[in-house]
Scaffold this motif. Sequence first.
Motif, PDB file in Angstrom:
ATOM      1  N   GLY A 180      -2.468 -18.085  21.951  1.00 24.25           N
ATOM      2  CA  GLY A 180      -2.795 -16.808  21.825  1.00 24.25           C
ATOM      3  C   GLY A 180      -3.715 -16.280  21.245  1.00 24.25           C
ATOM      4  N   GLN A 181      -4.116 -14.957  20.796  1.00 24.85           N
ATOM      5  CA  GLN A 181      -5.195 -14.500  19.886  1.00 24.85           C
ATOM      6  C   GLN A 181      -4.588 -13.732  18.854  1.00 24.85           C
ATOM      7  N   GLY A 182      -5.141 -13.530  17.840  1.00 29.90           N
ATOM      8  CA  GLY A 182      -4.897 -12.394  16.763  1.00 29.90           C
ATOM      9  C   GLY A 182      -5.978 -12.096  15.911  1.00 29.90           C
ATOM     10  N   GLN A 183      -5.717 -11.141  14.964  1.00 32.35           N
ATOM     11  CA  GLN A 183      -6.791 -10.527  14.135  1.00 32.35           C
ATOM     12  C   GLN A 183      -6.379 -11.081  12.873  1.00 32.35           C
ATOM     13  N   LEU A 184      -7.510 -11.729  11.889  1.00 34.54           N
ATOM     14  CA  LEU A 184      -7.441 -12.290  10.787  1.00 34.54           C
ATOM     15  C   LEU A 184      -7.964 -11.472   9.904  1.00 34.54           C
ATOM     16  N   ARG A 185      -7.354 -10.908   8.895  1.00 31.11           N
ATOM     17  CA  ARG A 185      -8.098  -9.801   7.778  1.00 31.11           C
ATOM     18  C   ARG A 185      -8.178 -10.640   6.490  1.00 31.11           C
ATOM     19  N   LEU A 186      -9.572 -11.022   5.948  1.00 29.32           N
ATOM     20  CA  LEU A 186      -9.841 -11.655   4.784  1.00 29.32           C
ATOM     21  C   LEU A 186     -10.413 -10.652   4.040  1.00 29.32           C
ATOM     22  N   PRO A 187     -10.606 -11.059   2.619  1.00 21.86           N
ATOM     23  CA  PRO A 187     -11.265 -10.079   1.815  1.00 21.86           C
ATOM     24  C   PRO A 187     -12.918 -10.040   2.030  1.00 21.86           C
ATOM     25  N   SER A 188     -13.483 -10.931   2.863  1.00 21.23           N
ATOM     26  CA  SER A 188     -14.785 -10.930   3.245  1.00 21.23           C
ATOM     27  C   SER A 188     -14.963  -9.805   4.706  1.00 21.23           C
ATOM     28  N   GLY A 189     -13.830  -9.624   5.283  1.00 20.53           N
ATOM     29  CA  GLY A 189     -14.036  -8.968   6.459  1.00 20.53           C
ATOM     30  C   GLY A 189     -12.834  -9.259   7.486  1.00 20.53           C
ATOM     31  N   THR A 190     -13.014  -8.939   8.624  1.00 18.91           N
ATOM     32  CA  THR A 190     -12.030  -8.956   9.675  1.00 18.91           C
ATOM     33  C   THR A 190     -12.671  -9.783  10.951  1.00 18.91           C
ATOM     34  N   GLN A 191     -11.728 -10.596  11.715  1.00 16.95           N
ATOM     35  CA  GLN A 191     -12.471 -11.114  12.728  1.00 16.95           C
ATOM     36  C   GLN A 191     -11.239 -11.571  13.812  1.00 16.95           C
ATOM     37  N   THR A 192     -11.632 -11.807  15.039  1.00 20.15           N
ATOM     38  CA  THR A 192     -10.558 -12.392  15.937  1.00 20.15           C
ATOM     39  C   THR A 192     -10.434 -13.769  15.747  1.00 20.15           C
ATOM     40  N   CYS A 193      -9.472 -14.435  16.014  1.00 20.23           N
ATOM     41  CA  CYS A 193      -8.884 -15.782  15.754  1.00 20.23           C
ATOM     42  C   CYS A 193      -8.241 -16.026  16.852  1.00 20.23           C
ATOM     43  N   VAL A 194      -8.271 -17.517  17.176  1.00 24.93           N
ATOM     44  CA  VAL A 194      -7.585 -17.973  18.361  1.00 24.93           C
ATOM     45  C   VAL A 194      -6.436 -19.101  17.649  1.00 24.93           C
ATOM     46  N   ILE A 195      -5.195 -18.808  18.019  1.00 21.62           N
ATOM     47  CA  ILE A 195      -4.044 -19.483  17.546  1.00 21.62           C
ATOM     48  C   ILE A 195      -3.721 -20.708  18.286  1.00 21.62           C
ATOM     49  N   LYS A 196      -4.119 -21.884  17.539  1.00 20.36           N
ATOM     50  CA  LYS A 196      -4.188 -23.228  18.275  1.00 20.36           C
ATOM     51  C   LYS A 196      -2.759 -23.642  18.203  1.00 20.36           C
ATOM     52  N   ALA A 197      -1.940 -23.378  16.972  1.00 16.53           N
ATOM     53  CA  ALA A 197      -0.358 -23.602  16.771  1.00 16.53           C
ATOM     54  C   ALA A 197       0.378 -22.769  15.949  1.00 16.53           C
ATOM     55  N   LEU A 198       1.642 -22.758  15.964  1.00 14.71           N
ATOM     56  CA  LEU A 198       2.195 -21.708  15.168  1.00 14.71           C
ATOM     57  C   LEU A 198       3.611 -22.209  14.827  1.00 14.71           C
ATOM     58  N   SER A 199       4.151 -22.186  13.606  1.00 13.64           N
ATOM     59  CA  SER A 199       5.320 -22.574  13.134  1.00 13.64           C
ATOM     60  C   SER A 199       5.706 -21.510  12.160  1.00 13.64           C
ATOM     61  N   LEU A 200       7.064 -21.652  11.620  1.00 14.16           N
ATOM     62  CA  LEU A 200       7.727 -20.817  10.491  1.00 14.16           C
ATOM     63  C   LEU A 200       7.006 -21.008   9.271  1.00 14.16           C
ATOM     64  N   LYS A 201       6.353 -21.705   9.068  1.00 15.56           N
ATOM     65  CA  LYS A 201       5.435 -21.806   7.815  1.00 15.56           C
ATOM     66  C   LYS A 201       3.938 -21.750   7.835  1.00 15.56           C
ATOM     67  N   GLU A 202       3.371 -22.006   8.990  1.00 14.46           N
ATOM     68  CA  GLU A 202       1.849 -21.849   9.083  1.00 14.46           C
ATOM     69  C   GLU A 202       1.366 -21.719  10.637  1.00 14.46           C
ATOM     70  N   ALA A 203       0.090 -21.138  10.534  1.00 12.21           N
ATOM     71  CA  ALA A 203      -0.603 -21.252  11.854  1.00 12.21           C
ATOM     72  C   ALA A 203      -1.795 -21.839  11.745  1.00 12.21           C
ATOM     73  N   LEU A 204      -2.204 -22.547  12.790  1.00 12.78           N
ATOM     74  CA  LEU A 204      -3.463 -23.290  12.797  1.00 12.78           C
ATOM     75  C   LEU A 204      -4.473 -22.392  13.705  1.00 12.78           C
ATOM     76  N   LEU A 205      -5.542 -21.668  13.130  1.00 11.20           N
ATOM     77  CA  LEU A 205      -6.376 -20.907  13.707  1.00 11.20           C
ATOM     78  C   LEU A 205      -7.911 -21.440  14.041  1.00 11.20           C
ATOM     79  N   VAL A 206      -8.425 -20.958  14.786  1.00 18.80           N
ATOM     80  CA  VAL A 206      -9.905 -21.117  14.927  1.00 18.80           C
ATOM     81  C   VAL A 206     -10.580 -19.898  14.965  1.00 18.80           C
ATOM     82  N   VAL A 207     -11.659 -19.664  14.114  1.00 22.78           N
ATOM     83  CA  VAL A 207     -12.386 -18.664  13.982  1.00 22.78           C
ATOM     84  C   VAL A 207     -13.948 -18.902  14.228  1.00 22.78           C
ATOM     85  N   ARG A 208     -14.816 -17.966  14.666  1.00 20.45           N
ATOM     86  CA  ARG A 208     -16.282 -18.087  14.731  1.00 20.45           C
ATOM     87  C   ARG A 208     -16.811 -18.281  13.381  1.00 20.45           C
TER      88      ARG A 208
END
Length: 288
Positions: A180-208
């Motif tokens: 799926g896809q989500g939105q990652l908000r960082l101190p430096s800005g906000t960008q769309t991210c691709v969710i490669k894997a998801l667990s109760l502890k962490e998510a593996l994300l890909v961002v441009r």
Amino acid sequence: MSKVSVLVVDDASFIRDLVKNCLRNYFPGIRIEDAVNGRKALALLSREAFDLVLCDWEMPEMSGLELLSWCREQDHLKTLPFIMVTSRGDKENVIQAIQAGVSDFVSKPFTNEQLLSKVKKAFTKAGLLDAVMASAPTRLNSAFGNDSLNALTGGKAQVVTPAAAPAPAPRPAQALTSRGQGQLRLPSGTQTCVIKALSLKEALLVVRRGEVLPQVLDSAVLDLEQGESAEVARLNGYLHAIVAYEPKPDSAWLQLTFRFVDQDAEKMNYLSRLIAHGTTQKHFVPGA
């Protein structure tokens, strides 16, 4: 030495440590107590005097909004400066908190400068700024770092670059597949991210990759949306690892390991449903 005291309330120990280290770097003489939820904070406020409360919204047992409402019902706490440190920035949530008597907001994720700005504003209104500034250092570089790593280490840690670790095999942008896809908000800005894997502890994300590279230990908020009801979860966490998605220094994509820090049962239940469902189903709509 300043006798000004602050209560930091958040169910995530990482966020509590981030806030406490930021304040101690800037106000060495300040007294700081912390609590893991609103109920623990209520017990502290019932027996000790504080000059400022920095409080998360979503917590188990008792939320920040419930704690705020309780404070405003107590005669000696009606004017206590109360700053909500939250990922809830929706108009309806802001209105709800204002009606309950909140003093100010700090949006997650935040930089040290943003946090200190709101704290100094609160101290100024309360007539306490001179007292806390009397113990402030003459050099403030470590307190104003834009990354969470500086706040936790005093600016002494080394930055890990994306190319410093092994990267997976390259894939063209259009070939990226995901849960799926989500939105990652960082101190430096906000960008769309691709969710490669998801667990109760962490998510593996890909961002441009952008002009400003994210940093290891940056605090962040991952917004996820699922289903036709457009249910949104705001998951607080930090960047545990960053690597280039392609094995080259000019990789257009970065792979981020995002560790969750929330202990809120409602958020964990949402994550469990999301994992069981297998996908977020549709693109995240910014601002939804």
